[in-house]
Every structure is written in structure tokens, then in C-alpha cells.
Design an enzyme around this catalytic site. Structure first.
Site, mmCIF file in Angstrom:
data_model
loop_
_atom_site.group_PDB
_atom_site.id
_atom_site.type_symbol
_atom_site.label_atom_id
_atom_site.label_comp_id
_atom_site.label_asym_id
_atom_site.label_seq_id
_atom_site.Cartn_x
_atom_site.Cartn_y
_atom_site.Cartn_z
ATOM 1 C CG LEU A 7 -1.744 -1.280 1.439
ATOM 2 C CD1 LEU A 7 -2.687 -1.112 2.619
ATOM 3 C CD2 LEU A 7 -2.516 -1.647 0.183
ATOM 4 N NE ARG A 14 -0.389 12.974 11.211
ATOM 5 C CZ ARG A 14 -0.376 11.975 12.083
ATOM 6 N NH1 ARG A 14 0.028 12.184 13.326
ATOM 7 N NH2 ARG A 14 -0.763 10.770 11.724
ATOM 8 C CE LYS A 21 2.709 7.687 5.323
ATOM 9 N NZ LYS A 21 1.958 7.472 6.580
ATOM 10 N N GLY A 139 -3.835 0.481 15.728
ATOM 11 C CA GLY A 139 -4.965 -0.420 15.585
ATOM 12 C C GLY A 139 -4.894 -1.435 16.717
ATOM 13 C CG ASN A 227 1.712 8.590 10.505
ATOM 14 O OD1 ASN A 227 1.495 8.113 9.396
ATOM 15 N ND2 ASN A 227 1.382 7.971 11.629
ATOM 16 C CG ASN A 385 38.562 18.544 -19.213
ATOM 17 O OD1 ASN A 385 38.719 19.658 -18.724
ATOM 18 N ND2 ASN A 385 37.669 17.686 -18.746
#
Length: 459
Positions: A7, A14, A21, A139, A227, A385
């Protein structure tokens, strides 16, 4: 067969970055690259990345062997996985790994241990979890009194009691392909965010009578993401520590880690010393018994054994055995310093080969040149050069001696064991063993200062 969905559609508001991100760097490398490396190292062959915000940036960065699917708009992790339905259908009889593209500390060992747990327990879904101290924003994994998994509760939807649960979902799962399809068909957006949560798939499959489990990691750092810039800094520090520790255990000497940043793909030999404020990146390979630093920067460099690089910048070049370079040396792309070369302070080498045992002690530019062995460059030598339109090469034979403040106007060839007098500007090739003097004869005018009075007289 193992396959994976990563994902990578988030904007990371933020983070306040112009890029997606997952393209923010950890040790000068996008976070998603670490995730892809870990997935491939775990033996996963087929990968699909879910893109979203500035999807073209991610898609352009990925290698051609990786599939992509676009999530637009972004309506949650479950919605993101739904965009890969064709990919999942093609792997419905396989095991599918799902993980976040902004988790650069996830490693192949953890992925494979979770896979083994998934297989041994005949699970339909296995999630990776960690015991954490800070429960803000996680979570929460809810179990019954017997420890059986019930569901995952997002922090924003959790009760005050549920917010105290410190077992955190890492956002990394193994699914049976067909069971993942079933879960996706039954996920709804009935939650505080009106989003489709992939976490709901756990409860859906449990209610369908399927086996579910959680593999709890021993080291909770592997599940960390970022984050904001502070969390990104934390990831950098952890990654830097992990890489340095691994190298030291393999025999690399880092007496003081201050400012030492080494990329994950770098390989360093035994008894090599890395001194402070040294950065080593890319596919750099360093041999045994070298001293690198202090204050050195290497990117995609190949370094032999017994090499000293003090205050050097080495880019896309090769440094062979027993070379001594620095301080304040820059070696630019496509250069080779052959065995035993000495390059001293304020010398730059660009797109050149410097032969064995050749020396340039200080204040010299060697550009677009083929230098033989045992050549000596005097202080202030320049290979000129560039004529304003084109770059030209110089060729300098074995054993040549180039006096101080010499300009070599390319294309020009200096023969073997030829000598160039100091202060010369060389426009024509020099035969072997010849002396070339290319400067005006010195003229002295007695009493000139008193006659011309070029200075301002004091009153």
C-alpha cells in the site's frame, strides 16, 4: 506461491512533503525501496503496488517487474486493496502478503516467520502484531479472555477501555487469496471515517468460521512507520544503528559512530575502519583493512584493500588496492585509481584512469585523461579538457614527470618518461624521454620600479 500487495497511495499530510509519503527517504533511500527489498528477500515473486497521491512519481520509480494499481480517491486500506482485485483474482489459490509501503524496518525474517505461522495453523488470515508502549493512533487487537482473536479496533473508533490495549496491528497480513476476496466483498464503510478498513477483514473471516491468528514480533521496531518528520528521523536513527551494528558484528571497526551513515546495500570487508562523519551509500563495496574517513563521502564506489581515504568524495568510481587519497580529494564518475596511487590535498579526478603508482600530491585537476604508471604531477597541474563545446582527452605515458603549474591543452599526448618544465602550457604532443619547455624567456629590467613608480607613494 507467495505474492504481495504494498500500500503506497498515501499523501502523508503531516510529513509536509512534495512527494508521496512512501518516497520520503530513510538513509537517503525511499521507504518503499526497503519494503520491496524485504518482500523480495522473503521469496515473494509477484508484487503489486497500490498508488494514489502523485501516483506517477511512484510508478516512475518502481522497477518494470512490479505491477501497479491506482487508488483514486483514497477511501481507506480496504478500498486500496480492492483496486488490486484483478491481481488478487490471478492469485486466489496463493498466499498474499499485504503490507504498508512506509514501514522500512520490516524485514524478510519477520515476513517469513509470519508466513510459517500462517501455514502451520492453517489460517485464512494471519496478521503481524507488536506489543507497544505508546498506544496513541494504533490499531488495537482485541482478544477474548482465552486470548482468541476477535477483531481489530482502529484508535478513532475505540472505546476508552479499548484504547488501553497495547497489542498493535502492524498493518501487515498474510491471506489465503480466495479468503481475501471474500473479505473484500463484505467490508463496509460504517465507521467514524466512512472508510473501508482492511482491518475489518479479520472479524469478517472469523465470523465466517475461518481460522485467524496473530504473529507477535519479538522486536516491535520492525513494525514502525512514519507520519511526520520527527518519526522519520526516528526511523533514520534506528536504521543507522541497525546497519552499523550489523557491520561491526561482521568485523568492521567503527570506533565512534558519530555522523557515520552507511546504506543498507553497502558491503565492507574485515578490519576496515570507518571514522566519524563518513557517509557511504549506494552499491559501494569496500575491501579489507581500509581506513575510510573522517569526513568522507562514497556513493557507488568500489574500493580495494589497504586503502586510505581521508576527507574524500568518491562517486561512481573504482579505487584499487593500496591507494592513499586525501585530504580534500574529489574523484568523480567513471574514474579509476590504480594500485598504489597517491592523491593528495585539493586534487580532483574526473572520468580518468590514473595508472599504478602515479602521484599527484596537491592542487591538481586530472580530467578526461588516461594516465600511465609512475607519473608525477607537480603542484598546480591542470588538464584543460574543455574547449567551450567539446571535451577532449589527454594521454600521459608511463613515468612522465610534469612540473608545477603546467597546463595540458587537450587533446595532447605526453610520451613515456617525458619531462615538462614548470610553468609550461603544452599544446603539442611530447615524444618519449623528451624535455618540453613552453614558457616565455625571463626578462629582467633593472630600475623599472623607480622609473614607472607603479605604487602609490605615501605622504
Amino acid at each position: 506461491m507467495k505474492c504481495a500487495i504494498i500500500l503506497a497511495g498515501g499523501k502523508g499530510t503531516r510529513m509536509k512533503a512534495d512527494c508521496p509519503k512512501v518516497m520520503c527517504n530513510v538513509i537517503f533511500k525511499p521507504m518503499i525501496d526497503y519494503v520491496i527489498d524485504a518482500v523480495k528477500e522473503a521469496g515473494v515473486k509477484d508484487i503489486c503496488v497500490i498508488t494514489g497521491y502523485k501516483h506517477e512519481v511512484v510508478e516512475e520509480h518502481l522497477s518494470p517487474d512490479i505491477k501497479t494499481a491506482l487508488q483514486e480517491p483514497q477511501l481507506g486500506t480496504g478500498h486500496a486493496v480492492m483496486q488490486a482485485r484483478d491481481f488478487i483474482n490471478s492469485h486466489k489459490d496463493d498466499k498474499i502478503l499485504i503490507l504498508n509501503g512506509d514501514g522500512p524496518l520490516m524485514d524478510a525474517e519477520t515476513i517469513n516467520k509470519a508466513y510459517d505461522y500462517h501455514e502451520e495453523n492453517n489460517n485464512s488470515i494471519t496478521l503481524i502484531s507488536a506489543i507497544v508502549e505508546d498506544t496513541e493512533g494504533i490499531g488495537h487487537i482485541k482478544r477474548d479472555e482465552n486470548g482468541t482473536l476477535l477483531r481489530i479496533v482502529e484508535h478513532k473508533d475505540a472505546t476508552e477501555e479499548e484504547k488501553k490495549i497495547n497489542e498493535s496491528n502492524a498493518g501487515c497480513y498474510w491471506f489465503n487469496g480466495a479468503d481475501l476476496l471474500y473479505a473484500l466483498d463484505n467490508i463496509t464503510n460504517e465507521n467514524a471515517q466512512n472508510e473501508y478498513y482492511l482491518t475489518d477483514s479479520l472479524e469478517i473471516l472469523i465470523n465466517a468460521g475461518k481460522n485467524a491468528g496473530a504473529y507477535v514480533v519479538e522486536n516491535s521496531e520492525v513494525v514502525l512507520g512514519a507520519n511526520d518528520r520527527k518519526q522519520l528521523n526516528d526511523l533514520n536513527n534506528i536504521m543507522r544503528r541497525n546497519i552499523n551494528t550489523k557491520l561491526m558484528l561482521e568485523g568492521v571497526d567503527i570506533p565512534c559512530t558519530d555522523g557515520v551513515i552507511i546504506g543498507k546495500d553497502v558491503r565492507i570487508g574485515n578490519s576496515t575502519v570507518i571514522l566519524p562523519n563518513t557517509i557511504i551509500l549506494g552499491d559501494t563495496v569496500i575491501g579489507d583493512s581500509c581506513t575510510i574517513g573522517p569526513n568522507s563521502y562514497l556513493d557507488n564506489a568500489t574500493v580495494g584493500n589497504n586503502v586510505i581515504l581521508d576527507n574524500c568524495k568518491i562517486l561512481d568510481s573504482t579505487v584499487e588496492n593500496d591507494v592513499d587519497a586525501g585530504p580534500f580529494v574529489k574523484v568523480r564518475a567513471n574514474s579509476v585509481l590504480k594500485k598504489g596511487v597517491h592523491i593528495g590535498n585539493f586534487v580532483e579526478v574526473k572520468n580518468s584512469v590514473v595508472g599504478e603508482g602515479s602521484k599527484s600530491a596537491h592542487l591538481t585537476y586530472i580530467g578526461d585523461s588516461d594516465v600511465g604508471s609512475d607519473v608525477n604531477f607537480g603542484c598546480g597541474t591542470v588538464t584543460c579538457n574543455y574547449d567551450g563545446k567539446n571535451k577532449w582527452r589527454c594521454k600521459i605515458g608511463d613515468g612522465a614527470f610534469i612540473g608545477c603549474n603546467t597546463n595540458l591543452i587537450a587533446p595532447v599526448e605526453v610520451g613515456e618518461k617525458a619531462y615538462i618544465a614548470a610553468g609550461s602550457t603544452i599544446t603539442d604532443s611530447i615524444p618519449d624521454k623528451a624535455l618540453s619547455i613552453a614558457r616565455a624567456r625571463q626578462v629582467i629590467k633593472e630600475g623599472w620600479v623607480d622609473i614607472k613608480k607603479p605604487y602609490k607613494e605615501k605622504k
